[in-house]
Design a protein around this motif. Structure first.
Motif, PDB file in Angstrom:
ATOM      1  N   ARG A 100      30.454  19.560   9.786  1.00 13.67           N
ATOM      2  CA  ARG A 100      29.553  20.237   9.091  1.00 13.67           C
ATOM      3  C   ARG A 100      28.269  20.284   9.839  1.00 13.67           C
ATOM      4  NH1 ARG A 100      29.941  21.733   3.529  1.00 13.67           N
ATOM      5  NH2 ARG A 100      32.039  21.961   4.223  1.00 13.67           N
ATOM      6  N   PHE A 101      27.769  19.502  10.551  1.00 12.40           N
ATOM      7  CA  PHE A 101      26.573  19.529  11.431  1.00 12.40           C
ATOM      8  C   PHE A 101      26.862  20.924  12.363  1.00 12.40           C
ATOM      9  CE2 PHE A 101      25.313  15.046  11.694  1.00 12.40           C
ATOM     10  CZ  PHE A 101      25.066  14.833   9.951  1.00 12.40           C
ATOM     11  N   LEU A 102      28.032  21.068  12.994  1.00 12.59           N
ATOM     12  CA  LEU A 102      28.227  22.115  13.803  1.00 12.59           C
ATOM     13  C   LEU A 102      28.251  23.564  13.029  1.00 12.59           C
ATOM     14  CD1 LEU A 102      30.972  20.538  16.088  1.00 12.59           C
ATOM     15  CD2 LEU A 102      28.611  20.906  16.653  1.00 12.59           C
ATOM     16  N   GLU A 103      29.008  23.318  12.064  1.00 13.38           N
ATOM     17  CA  GLU A 103      28.914  24.826  11.092  1.00 13.38           C
ATOM     18  C   GLU A 103      27.220  25.292  10.824  1.00 13.38           C
ATOM     19  OE1 GLU A 103      33.053  23.989   8.787  1.00 13.38           O
ATOM     20  OE2 GLU A 103      31.252  23.488   7.770  1.00 13.38           O
ATOM     21  N   ILE A 104      26.615  24.096  10.264  1.00 12.44           N
ATOM     22  CA  ILE A 104      25.256  24.376   9.967  1.00 12.44           C
ATOM     23  C   ILE A 104      24.378  24.847  11.097  1.00 12.44           C
ATOM     24  CG2 ILE A 104      23.158  23.566   9.309  1.00 12.44           C
ATOM     25  CD1 ILE A 104      24.597  21.406   7.478  1.00 12.44           C
ATOM     26  N   ARG A 105      24.876  24.394  12.294  1.00 14.58           N
ATOM     27  CA  ARG A 105      23.942  24.834  13.597  1.00 14.58           C
ATOM     28  C   ARG A 105      24.398  26.383  13.836  1.00 14.58           C
ATOM     29  NH1 ARG A 105      26.184  22.876  19.195  1.00 14.58           N
ATOM     30  NH2 ARG A 105      27.854  24.056  18.556  1.00 14.58           N
ATOM     31  N   GLU A 106      25.641  26.860  13.451  1.00 15.26           N
ATOM     32  CA  GLU A 106      25.866  27.968  13.796  1.00 15.26           C
ATOM     33  C   GLU A 106      25.509  29.206  12.470  1.00 15.26           C
ATOM     34  OE1 GLU A 106      27.434  29.258  16.453  1.00 15.26           O
ATOM     35  OE2 GLU A 106      27.236  27.066  17.187  1.00 15.26           O
ATOM     36  N   PHE A 107      25.248  28.777  11.488  1.00 13.71           N
ATOM     37  CA  PHE A 107      24.861  29.467  10.379  1.00 13.71           C
ATOM     38  C   PHE A 107      24.167  28.801   9.459  1.00 13.71           C
ATOM     39  CE2 PHE A 107      28.959  31.414  11.912  1.00 13.71           C
ATOM     40  CZ  PHE A 107      28.369  32.752  12.423  1.00 13.71           C
ATOM     41  N   PRO A 108      22.785  28.361   9.787  1.00 13.47           N
ATOM     42  CA  PRO A 108      22.147  27.513   8.895  1.00 13.47           C
ATOM     43  C   PRO A 108      21.714  28.059   7.460  1.00 13.47           C
ATOM     44  CG  PRO A 108      20.903  28.134  10.578  1.00 13.47           C
ATOM     45  CD  PRO A 108      22.148  28.842  11.005  1.00 13.47           C
ATOM     46  N   GLY A 109      21.632  29.433   7.439  1.00  8.71           N
ATOM     47  CA  GLY A 109      21.309  30.170   6.237  1.00  8.71           C
ATOM     48  C   GLY A 109      22.408  30.019   5.083  1.00  8.71           C
ATOM     49  N   ASN A 110      23.664  30.019   5.724  1.00  9.70           N
ATOM     50  CA  ASN A 110      24.747  29.683   4.738  1.00  9.70           C
ATOM     51  C   ASN A 110      25.022  28.420   4.116  1.00  9.70           C
ATOM     52  OD1 ASN A 110      25.281  32.276   5.520  1.00  9.70           O
ATOM     53  ND2 ASN A 110      27.208  31.688   6.675  1.00  9.70           N
ATOM     54  N   PHE A 111      24.101  27.560   4.423  1.00  6.68           N
ATOM     55  CA  PHE A 111      24.234  26.245   4.052  1.00  6.68           C
ATOM     56  C   PHE A 111      22.988  25.492   3.287  1.00  6.68           C
ATOM     57  CE2 PHE A 111      27.683  26.636   7.158  1.00  6.68           C
ATOM     58  CZ  PHE A 111      28.869  26.215   6.625  1.00  6.68           C
ATOM     59  N   ALA A 112      22.252  26.468   2.836  1.00 11.94           N
ATOM     60  CA  ALA A 112      20.864  25.910   2.583  1.00 11.94           C
ATOM     61  C   ALA A 112      21.237  25.969   0.833  1.00 11.94           C
ATOM     62  CB  ALA A 112      19.683  26.715   2.903  1.00 11.94           C
ATOM     63  N   ASP A 113      21.769  24.912   0.365  1.00  8.24           N
ATOM     64  CA  ASP A 113      21.844  24.923  -1.070  1.00  8.24           C
ATOM     65  C   ASP A 113      20.231  24.920  -1.977  1.00  8.24           C
ATOM     66  OD1 ASP A 113      24.753  24.760  -1.009  1.00  8.24           O
ATOM     67  OD2 ASP A 113      24.372  22.570  -0.483  1.00  8.24           O
ATOM     68  N   PHE A 114      19.467  24.292  -1.395  1.00  8.59           N
ATOM     69  CA  PHE A 114      18.152  24.107  -2.054  1.00  8.59           C
ATOM     70  C   PHE A 114      17.201  23.727  -0.977  1.00  8.59           C
ATOM     71  CE2 PHE A 114      19.758  20.194  -3.013  1.00  8.59           C
ATOM     72  CZ  PHE A 114      18.860  19.331  -2.936  1.00  8.59           C
ATOM     73  N   HIS A 115      15.816  23.550  -1.216  1.00  8.14           N
ATOM     74  CA  HIS A 115      15.022  23.367  -0.123  1.00  8.14           C
ATOM     75  C   HIS A 115      14.027  22.270  -0.744  1.00  8.14           C
ATOM     76  CE1 HIS A 115      12.850  26.687  -1.857  1.00  8.14           C
ATOM     77  NE2 HIS A 115      11.654  25.981  -1.496  1.00  8.14           N
ATOM     78  N   GLU A 116      13.305  21.641   0.056  1.00 10.43           N
ATOM     79  CA  GLU A 116      12.083  20.861  -0.303  1.00 10.43           C
ATOM     80  C   GLU A 116      11.145  21.001   0.898  1.00 10.43           C
ATOM     81  OE1 GLU A 116      14.968  17.022  -1.679  1.00 10.43           O
ATOM     82  OE2 GLU A 116      14.140  16.906   0.584  1.00 10.43           O
ATOM     83  N   PHE A 117       9.782  20.202   0.724  1.00 13.28           N
ATOM     84  CA  PHE A 117       9.156  20.384   1.567  1.00 13.28           C
ATOM     85  C   PHE A 117       8.694  18.962   2.331  1.00 13.28           C
ATOM     86  CE2 PHE A 117       8.511  24.197  -0.765  1.00 13.28           C
ATOM     87  CZ  PHE A 117       8.225  25.118   0.152  1.00 13.28           C
ATOM     88  N   ASP A 118       8.360  18.811   3.539  1.00 11.55           N
ATOM     89  CA  ASP A 118       8.005  17.294   4.075  1.00 11.55           C
ATOM     90  C   ASP A 118       6.644  17.152   3.899  1.00 11.55           C
ATOM     91  OD1 ASP A 118       6.805  18.882   6.387  1.00 11.55           O
ATOM     92  OD2 ASP A 118       8.256  18.319   7.738  1.00 11.55           O
ATOM     93  N   ALA A 119       6.236  16.249   4.441  1.00  8.17           N
ATOM     94  CA  ALA A 119       4.930  15.618   4.308  1.00  8.17           C
ATOM     95  C   ALA A 119       3.823  16.491   4.744  1.00  8.17           C
ATOM     96  CB  ALA A 119       4.825  14.234   4.866  1.00  8.17           C
ATOM     97  N   THR A 120       4.124  17.272   5.958  1.00  9.56           N
ATOM     98  CA  THR A 120       3.450  18.331   6.619  1.00  9.56           C
ATOM     99  C   THR A 120       3.455  19.734   5.893  1.00  9.56           C
ATOM    100  OG1 THR A 120       5.038  19.005   8.267  1.00  9.56           O
ATOM    101  CG2 THR A 120       3.803  17.151   8.832  1.00  9.56           C
ATOM    102  N   GLY A 121       4.127  19.798   4.750  1.00  8.61           N
ATOM    103  CA  GLY A 121       4.304  20.894   4.139  1.00  8.61           C
ATOM    104  C   GLY A 121       5.421  22.071   4.713  1.00  8.61           C
ATOM    105  N   ARG A 122       6.210  21.503   5.721  1.00  6.38           N
ATOM    106  CA  ARG A 122       7.252  22.364   6.421  1.00  6.38           C
ATOM    107  C   ARG A 122       8.414  22.159   5.389  1.00  6.38           C
ATOM    108  NH1 ARG A 122       9.224  19.852  11.586  1.00  6.38           N
ATOM    109  NH2 ARG A 122       7.160  19.284  11.457  1.00  6.38           N
TER     110      ARG A 122
END
Length: 86
Positions: A29-51
């Motif tokens: 799955r890491f390799l699949e995400i590397r190729e098409f990260p946008g296809n594997f973003a089920d949701f998002h969070e923000f880290d401590a720096t706001g990223r």
């Protein structure tokens, strides 16, 4: 796009304790995400720096990653059990 896959060392250590089948599932799955990260973003969070950090649910695992577009790196930041959170 050709991205370099970078996996946090703590993730590598944690995965070493998993059964072989689960390690292979995550590795693939890491390799699949590397190729098409946008296809594997089920949701998002923000880290401590706001990223913005993308989260992908893969079976019972939650994979947190960041597509560092400027450096052409796909960074696997954390893997946890999906129902446990960060």
């Amino acid at each position: 796009m050709n991205r370099r896959l970078l996996v946090d060392f703590e993730v590598v250590k944690w995965m070493a304790q998993l059964p072989r089948r689960e390690r292979k599932t995550l590795h693939d799955r890491f390799l699949e995400i590397r190729e098409f990260p946008g296809n594997f973003a089920d949701f998002h969070e923000f880290d401590a720096t706001g990223r913005r950090v993308e989260v992908h649910i893969c079976g019972k695992f939650a994979i947190r990653f960041w597509d560092d577009f400027a450096d052409r790196h796909l960074k696997i930041l954390d893997v946890t059990l999906a129902d446990r959170g960060a």
